[in-house]
Design an enzyme around this catalytic site. Structure first.
Site, PDB file in Angstrom:
ATOM      1  N   TYR A  34     -37.914  -2.297  50.698  1.00 33.09           N
ATOM      2  CA  TYR A  34     -38.088  -3.495  49.875  1.00 33.09           C
ATOM      3  C   TYR A  34     -37.320  -4.691  50.449  1.00 33.09           C
ATOM      4  O   TYR A  34     -37.500  -5.818  49.971  1.00 33.09           O
ATOM      5  CB  TYR A  34     -37.609  -3.253  48.443  1.00 33.09           C
ATOM      6  CG  TYR A  34     -38.244  -2.087  47.737  1.00 33.09           C
ATOM      7  CD1 TYR A  34     -39.416  -1.486  48.204  1.00 33.09           C
ATOM      8  CD2 TYR A  34     -37.654  -1.554  46.588  1.00 33.09           C
ATOM      9  CE1 TYR A  34     -39.977  -0.406  47.545  1.00 33.09           C
ATOM     10  CE2 TYR A  34     -38.222  -0.483  45.919  1.00 33.09           C
ATOM     11  CZ  TYR A  34     -39.381   0.100  46.411  1.00 33.09           C
ATOM     12  OH  TYR A  34     -39.921   1.180  45.754  1.00 33.09           O
ATOM     13  N   HIS A  78     -38.854   8.491  50.359  1.00 30.19           N
ATOM     14  CA  HIS A  78     -39.777   7.497  49.789  1.00 30.19           C
ATOM     15  C   HIS A  78     -41.244   7.924  49.909  1.00 30.19           C
ATOM     16  O   HIS A  78     -42.028   7.742  48.972  1.00 30.19           O
ATOM     17  CB  HIS A  78     -39.546   6.157  50.493  1.00 30.19           C
ATOM     18  CG  HIS A  78     -39.967   4.968  49.694  1.00 30.19           C
ATOM     19  ND1 HIS A  78     -39.431   3.720  49.887  1.00 30.19           N
ATOM     20  CD2 HIS A  78     -40.876   4.819  48.703  1.00 30.19           C
ATOM     21  CE1 HIS A  78     -39.987   2.863  49.043  1.00 30.19           C
ATOM     22  NE2 HIS A  78     -40.870   3.497  48.324  1.00 30.19           N
TER      23      HIS A  78
END
Length: 275
Positions: free
Chosen positions: A48, A106
């Site tokens: 991110y 992730h």
């Protein structure tokens, strides 16, 4: 706010703040504001590009670090043991903390040594760099392999989940193994609020359509949600979703919605239906 707990030590507020795709000052401001409003669960990841911004908000906030549940992750191209360690060290440095509360893989990789990656994930927990560990975007078959064949002491799985995407088989399995399921993209990027049934339920309860979609998730045992919200109004609206009281008629309308709308499926995504 209700907390989701596991035998592995997870103690995670059910509703958190998702931070993608916020970066820089916008992200810092949003996280600091969320903490002021009462949020105690923040979700971030190296991918991110906002961990430093989240860390800045944590330092600026009066809320003590040990009162905040903090999740971060490791990207799918960093799953070799040395790379996983470096990823977490960089995350801890950026976040300004010695330990995260939940550290997750992730995404699964295509060609990887699953056992070595899971061994490293467990080792990082055992070393105290993460209080709990989990995986994100793992289909049921892969999750089963990690939990049953490799015996990994996972606390959570994070996947896309909302009123337009069925995750019942994965949820049933997570519950059977004592895992929490965290729903990301819980509002289907605005699609949930566009559904006539959701609007009808919202009008009935004097609520926002987004609050109805969110409360449907939060009413489920073992399910958390991390909607992204940057404005104070949206952050407060998501908190206020906890006050909505859905009934059986509402749940039947939602059950009748199509459940095959996946909005996050990048090129490197796994086979979602893999058993």
């Amino acid at each position: 706010m209700r907390k989701l707990t596991t035998a592995q030590g997870l103690n995670m507020p059910q509703l958190g703040l998702g931070t993608w795709p916020m970066t820089g000052d916008e992200c810092t401001s949003a996280v600091r504001q969320a903490l002021e409003l009462g949020y105690r669960h923040i979700d971030t990841a190296p991918a991110y590009e906002n961990e430093a911004a989240v860390g800045a908000a944590l330092r600026q906030s009066d809320v003590p670090r040990d009162a905040i549940h903090l999740t971060t992750k490791v990207w799918w191209d960093q799953l070799q043991p040395a790379s996983m360690r470096l990823s977490l060290e960089n995350s801890l440095r950026a976040l300004g903390t010695e330990q995260v509360d939940l550290f997750m893989i992730h995404w699964p990789a295509k060609d990887w040594d699953l056992a070595r990656s899971i061994d490293t994930l467990v080792a990082l927990r055992d070393e105290g760099k993460a209080r709990c560990i989990g995986v994100a975007n793992f289909p049921l078959g892969l999750l089963r392999q990690v939990v049953e064949d490799l015996g990994a002491p996972l606390s959570a799985i994070q996947v896309e989940y909302h009123v337009l995407l069925d995750q019942q088989r994965l949820l049933d399995y997570a519950r059977s193994k004592g895992l929490v399921l965290t729903a990301y993209t819980p509002l289907a990027r605005g699609l949930a609020a566009e559904q006539q049934a959701i609007r009808q339920i919202a009008e009935k309860h004097g609520a926002l359509p987004s609050q109805v979609a969110l409360k449907w998730l939060l009413d489920q045992d073992g399910v958390g949600a991390i909607p992204k919200a940057s404005s104070m109004a949206n952050q407060q609206a998501n908190l206020d979703a906890l006050k909505v009281q859905l009934d059986d008629e509402d749940r039947a309308l939602i059950a009748a919605l199509p459940k095959d709308k996946r909005v996050v499926s990048p090129d490197f995504a796994p086979e979602w239906d893999a058993l």
